[in-house]
Design a protein around this motif. Structure first.
Motif, PDB file in Angstrom:
ATOM      1  N   UNK A  10      32.356  13.716  68.268  1.00 14.03           N
ATOM      2  CA  UNK A  10      32.787  14.559  69.393  1.00 14.03           C
ATOM      3  C   UNK A  10      32.143  15.942  69.297  1.00 14.03           C
ATOM      4  N   UNK A  11      30.858  15.995  69.553  1.00 16.97           N
ATOM      5  CA  UNK A  11      30.100  17.245  69.456  1.00 16.97           C
ATOM      6  C   UNK A  11      30.415  18.148  70.643  1.00 16.97           C
ATOM      7  N   UNK A  12      30.734  19.423  70.356  1.00 21.39           N
ATOM      8  CA  UNK A  12      31.075  20.362  71.442  1.00 21.39           C
ATOM      9  C   UNK A  12      30.152  21.573  71.479  1.00 21.39           C
ATOM     10  N   UNK A  17      25.731  22.190  64.019  1.00 19.03           N
ATOM     11  CA  UNK A  17      26.459  21.607  65.138  1.00 19.03           C
ATOM     12  C   UNK A  17      27.969  21.775  64.944  1.00 19.03           C
ATOM     13  N   UNK A  18      28.671  21.795  66.078  1.00 19.75           N
ATOM     14  CA  UNK A  18      30.124  21.984  66.075  1.00 19.75           C
ATOM     15  C   UNK A  18      30.777  20.756  66.687  1.00 19.75           C
ATOM     16  N   UNK A  19      31.833  20.287  66.033  1.00 17.73           N
ATOM     17  CA  UNK A  19      32.519  19.080  66.468  1.00 17.73           C
ATOM     18  C   UNK A  19      34.006  19.377  66.638  1.00 17.73           C
ATOM     19  N   UNK A  20      34.590  18.722  67.615  1.00 21.39           N
ATOM     20  CA  UNK A  20      36.029  18.833  67.807  1.00 21.39           C
ATOM     21  C   UNK A  20      36.718  17.853  66.883  1.00 21.39           C
ATOM     22  N   UNK A  21      37.785  18.316  66.247  1.00 25.00           N
ATOM     23  CA  UNK A  21      38.486  17.442  65.315  1.00 25.00           C
ATOM     24  C   UNK A  21      39.986  17.603  65.419  1.00 25.00           C
ATOM     25  N   UNK A  47      40.560  26.117  67.101  1.00 27.45           N
ATOM     26  CA  UNK A  47      39.893  25.612  68.306  1.00 27.45           C
ATOM     27  C   UNK A  47      40.217  26.525  69.491  1.00 27.45           C
ATOM     28  N   UNK A  48      39.175  26.911  70.228  1.00 26.17           N
ATOM     29  CA  UNK A  48      39.331  27.752  71.416  1.00 26.17           C
ATOM     30  C   UNK A  48      39.070  26.882  72.640  1.00 26.17           C
ATOM     31  N   UNK A  49      40.130  26.592  73.391  1.00 28.77           N
ATOM     32  CA  UNK A  49      40.041  25.535  74.400  1.00 28.77           C
ATOM     33  C   UNK A  49      39.250  25.903  75.639  1.00 28.77           C
ATOM     34  N   UNK A  50      38.954  27.180  75.862  1.00 31.08           N
ATOM     35  CA  UNK A  50      38.144  27.541  77.027  1.00 31.08           C
ATOM     36  C   UNK A  50      36.659  27.694  76.708  1.00 31.08           C
ATOM     37  N   UNK A  51      36.299  27.433  75.474  1.00 25.60           N
ATOM     38  CA  UNK A  51      34.894  27.479  75.113  1.00 25.60           C
ATOM     39  C   UNK A  51      34.349  28.891  75.039  1.00 25.60           C
ATOM     40  N   UNK A  92      25.827  29.266  68.998  1.00 24.87           N
ATOM     41  CA  UNK A  92      27.262  29.320  69.278  1.00 24.87           C
ATOM     42  C   UNK A  92      28.079  28.526  68.272  1.00 24.87           C
ATOM     43  N   UNK A  93      29.193  29.100  67.881  1.00 24.34           N
ATOM     44  CA  UNK A  93      30.175  28.457  66.999  1.00 24.34           C
ATOM     45  C   UNK A  93      29.515  27.669  65.888  1.00 24.34           C
TER      46      UNK A  93
END
Length: 850
Positions: free
Chosen positions: A495-497, A504-508, A566-570, A849-850
């Motif tokens: 789940x790469x975001x 790379x940044x992934x959601x977990x 996690x920042x939900x609005x990106x 980013x991130x």
């Protein structure tokens, strides 16, 4: 008398009584006289000084280091004031003056002033403070108050209260032991450079900047009572007021054990009781008290047969019958200077730290931090040790001199027998040779062990072992995750975001259902796990509401991962430049304010200053209600050698790079200020600073840059920072607002943001405000800065180059390299810098980013 005129002579015979002072202020609040400040102590030292009459408090003295005898004379002549012995020997005098003295006046403020015939000041006592200042008196940067030697000795002691460029500090023998900014009663309002300290009816203030900005404030009860600030003989800085009696209003430090020499040299200060500020004195292990019977605590000396080393130049070299030894102070003992000075070395072992001290005759001991390898040397003169409330990760060793025992004879010759000590360094070539053999053997053994351990670690990595041997402990580390935990949490990293130069940044999702962002670091250095964890501990302990929180990390095998909230609005770029709902001006202002506060904290609020180096919309994250958090701070130290080799030339992202990156100038926190200014302009306009803008062919009216151009329009390149400068010069601020706001803003609102942004992007870093001042300007606490056009002319050059590049190849950010010509081309331009070619830099951003 308020005035006296030359020639004038006074002596102690005439003015031994305080009431017979030869000079008084207009309302007799102050008097100048020859005084014994300790009449009750049977001390017969007299001084020329100024007293506050209601309390008989001495606030200034001329000759504090040389007392006046009963037969000495004070004389006022056309050349100034002088004090001489009966035999004509000079005791004290004012410096050489620029004009002849016409009068001596004592002002109602307590200031003693020499005047010329035009009533201009030639000299004033306020410029030469002793241990006290009064209301209205300024203490400029680099000036200081010096303590009295003892309770009954006015001569200069070993403590100083001095004004430095960003604070007011207490020092003992040149070593800082307290700062005004660290006191809980003080408020840090700005990071401007300090100009002076002043005391008034409402409190104590450090003032800086050209507009008298309050840098640090100590607010006291508003009072019309007489107030002084004084450094006492014990090393405390006190503020007190007088109304019938003295009232203590502030003391710093309040804790006895924070005072550098409270227990004397080598003494150990321990709090008397929990919650108490009082300290009790004793000696650390291996030392005994110097105190005589009933004489109070006077420090400690090493237990026999050891002795303290002699000072440099005073028999400091060792002879054949002496050697250096070190006494271990044990755990839980620290030294005041360690918190206020940088380590002498770092990343070395304790042997190297001891060797640095042993080879330095001014070194009296050292503290070594096992986890970080920091080595703190204790030089010249030692004050008191203390036991901190919280544990410390460093151990102290005190240098002593031990005599060798001569107790055996071989072949008719006496042979020296060495005593057992923890660390022994004998100045003998034979011993150094022996140590060399030992070290060679030790290094070979370590290489063999390292080779075996490397094989074990590779085997563990291949099998994704969940256990590793941790032979070190670093305070402050966040939660440590196993690689397998994060592999499961991210669904095998599917789940790469986001992605960028750091990885790379992934959601977990963690087992407790907490959603996190997992950054899988790439291009990292080959530094050891311990060094990596040390950097992570710094990042993990940097907490602020506007900084993304590091929840944990993974350092397993060669894998390096960071776990963030996690920042939900990106990121801001998606919201600002995307097709979603329009950000209203207040939301934009809140985003700018949150970003500024986060950067100000990194620069001046956290324990170790952090320069972000890559401030851009992609690294500004948003949560519900547009709460702002900055990401990727502190990661530059984790770059690989290939990546970090760019650090001296380029770091960050094109379009936000400060000019100093391109001129080999020093990189500082002002580099982040420039990048913030560029981001702020994008927040105002709602578009990238380097973009295309549609314009009507017939009317010249600008249209939304995001739409397609019709047959009657044409897309033209616009370098927005230059456009902002031009509109600022014409005061057409409303033209700079995002068209999507549909005029729901006022010119004044946009002016505020644009002026702050332009001040941030001055070419000269010295002209840029600090981030703390940026916050104050946005909050309205200090006036808006005035952009200096001459410091922004380089934007015209940038704009021209951008237009030329875009006309040929289109507005592609990868072509921004053409903004910066080679050195020869730049020298013929209007810009003040000389920029190196960046043609070798790829389009890949160094951090993302991130």
């Amino acid at each position: 008398m308020e005035f006296i005129y030359p020639p004038f002579t006074a002596s102690n015979y005439q003015y031994i009584d305080h009431t017979g002072a030869f000079l008084a202020s207009r309302n007799t609040t102050f008097k100048a006289t020859i005084i014994n400040p300790y009449p009750g102590a049977q001390v017969t030292n007299f001084y020329f000084g100024i007293i506050y009459v209601p309390s008989n408090q001495l606030i200034w003295s001329a000759n504090r280091n040389t007392s006046i005898l009963t037969s000495d004379k004070l004389t006022l002549t056309s050349t100034g004031i002088s004090i001489t012995r009966e035999n004509g020997q000079l005791v004290w005098s004012t410096p050489r003056l620029n004009a002849s003295v016409a009068a001596l006046q004592l002002l109602e403020s307590g200031n003693l002033v020499l005047l010329d015939k035009l009533n201009r000041s030639l000299w004033q006592s306020f410029d030469y403070p002793t241990d006290t200042i009064v209301i209205g008196q300024k203490l400029p940067v680099a000036a200081f108050l010096s303590s009295a030697a003892t309770r009954n000795n006015l001569s200069t002691g070993s403590y100083l209260f001095t004004i430095v460029d960003n604070d007011a500090v207490l020092q003992w023998n040149g070593l800082t032991y307290w700062k005004l900014s660290m006191d809980t009663s003080a408020m840090v309002d700005s990071s401007s450079s300090v100009a002076y300290l002043m005391l008034n009816e409402s409190g104590l203030y450090l003032i800086g900047g050209t507009q008298n900005v309050v840098v640090i404030s100590l607010i006291l009860n508003n009072s019309t009572a007489f107030r002084i600030a004084q450094l006492d003989y014990e090393g405390r800085f006190n503020v007190k007021s007088y109304s019938d009696q003295w009232t203590q209003e502030f003391t710093g430090p309040s804790d006895d054990c924070q005072i550098a020499n409270y227990c004397g040299g080598y003494g150990l200060c321990t709090k008397a009781a929990a919650g108490s500020n009082a300290g009790t004195c004793s000696c650390p292990a291996g030392f005994h008290s110097n105190s005589g019977s009933g004489s109070g605590f006077k420090g400690c000396s090493p237990t026999n047969p050891s002795s303290l080393p002699s000072p440099c130049g005073n028999g400091a070299s060792l002879n054949s019958s002496k050697m250096i030894t070190y006494v271990n102070l044990g755990s839980g003992v620290d030294y005041f200077a360690n918190e206020f000075s940088a380590p002498a070395t770092f990343g070395q072992d304790s042997f190297a730290c001891a060797n640095s001290c042993s080879g330095n005759c001014s070194c009296l001991g050292y503290f070594y931090a096992q986890s970080s390898g920091y080595c703190y040397l204790l030089n010249n003169q030692l004050g008191s040790f203390f036991t901190p409330a919280n544990g410390i990760d460093r151990t102290g060793y005190i240098k002593t001199i031990a005599s060798l025992n001569i107790n055996s004879v071989v072949g008719g010759q006496k042979r020296r027998s060495l005593p057992l000590v923890a660390l022994v360094l004998i100045p003998s070539s034979a011993v150094f040779l022996l140590i060399s053999f030992v070290l060679i053997g030790f290094i070979r053994w370590r290489k063999a062990v390292h080779s075996k351990m490397k094989k074990v670690k590779l085997d563990r990595m291949s099998s994704h072992s969940s256990t590793e041997i941790d032979d070190f402990s670093i305070p402050g580390l966040p939660v440590r995750f196993e690689y397998e935990e994060l592999d499961v949490a991210t669904n095998k990293f599917q789940s790469k975001i986001g992605s960028g130069g750091f990885g790379d940044v992934y959601k977990g999702t963690l087992p407790d259902k907490t959603i996190v962002a997992v950054k899988k670091l790439s291009n990292m250095s080959n530094q050891g796990k311990k060094e990596f964890c040390t950097e992570i501990a710094i990042i993990g302990n940097t907490h602020h509401v506007n900084l993304v929180r590091l929840r944990g990390f993974c350092a397993q095998g060669r894998q390096r991962l960071l776990v963030y909230e996690y920042m939900n609005r990106g990121s801001l770029d998606r919201t600002l430049f995307g097709a979603g709902p329009v950000l209203e001006l207040q939301e934009r202002f809140d985003i700018a304010m949150g970003t500024a506060r986060g950067l100000a904290y990194l620069h001046s609020g956290c324990e170790q200053k952090i320069i972000h180096c890559d401030v851009k919309p992609e690294n500004i994250l948003l949560n519900d209600h547009f709460q702002v958090k900055i990401s990727d701070f502190g990661l530059s130290k984790l770059l690989s050698p290939e990546q970090s080799s760019h650090f001296t030339t380029l770091r960050g992202t094109r379009g936000y790079l400060a000019p100093e990156w391109l001129t080999s100038s020093a990189i500082s926190d002002k580099t982040d200020v420039y990048s913030f200014g560029m981001v702020l302009l994008e927040i105002v306009s709602g578009r990238k600073n380097c973009s295309m803008k549609t314009q009507s062919l017939s009317t010249g009216i600008d249209n939304d840059s995001g739409g397609n151009s019709s047959p009657s329009t044409v897309a033209v390149p616009v370098y927005f920072p230059l456009y902002a400068l031009e509109m600022h010069e014409q005061r057409k601020y409303i033209e700079l607002a995002d068209p999507k706001l549909e005029r729901r803003v006022t010119s004044e609102e946009i002016e505020k943001l644009v002026r702050v942004a332009l001040c941030c992007v001055h070419e000269d870093p010295m002209l840029r405000p600090s981030m703390a001042n940026v916050v104050s300007m946005l909050e309205g606490k200090i006036p808006l800065g005035v952009p200096r056009v001459e410091g922004l002319n380089f934007l015209r050059f940038y704009g021209r180059r951008f237009t030329e590049a875009s006309t040929i190849e289109g507005c592609n950010m990868a072509n921004m390299l053409m903004l910066f010509p080679d050195a020869n081309a730049s020298q013929s331009s209007n810009t003040t810098g000389s920029y190196s070619s960046l043609s070798y830099i790829s389009s890949q951003q160094i951090s993302g980013p991130r």
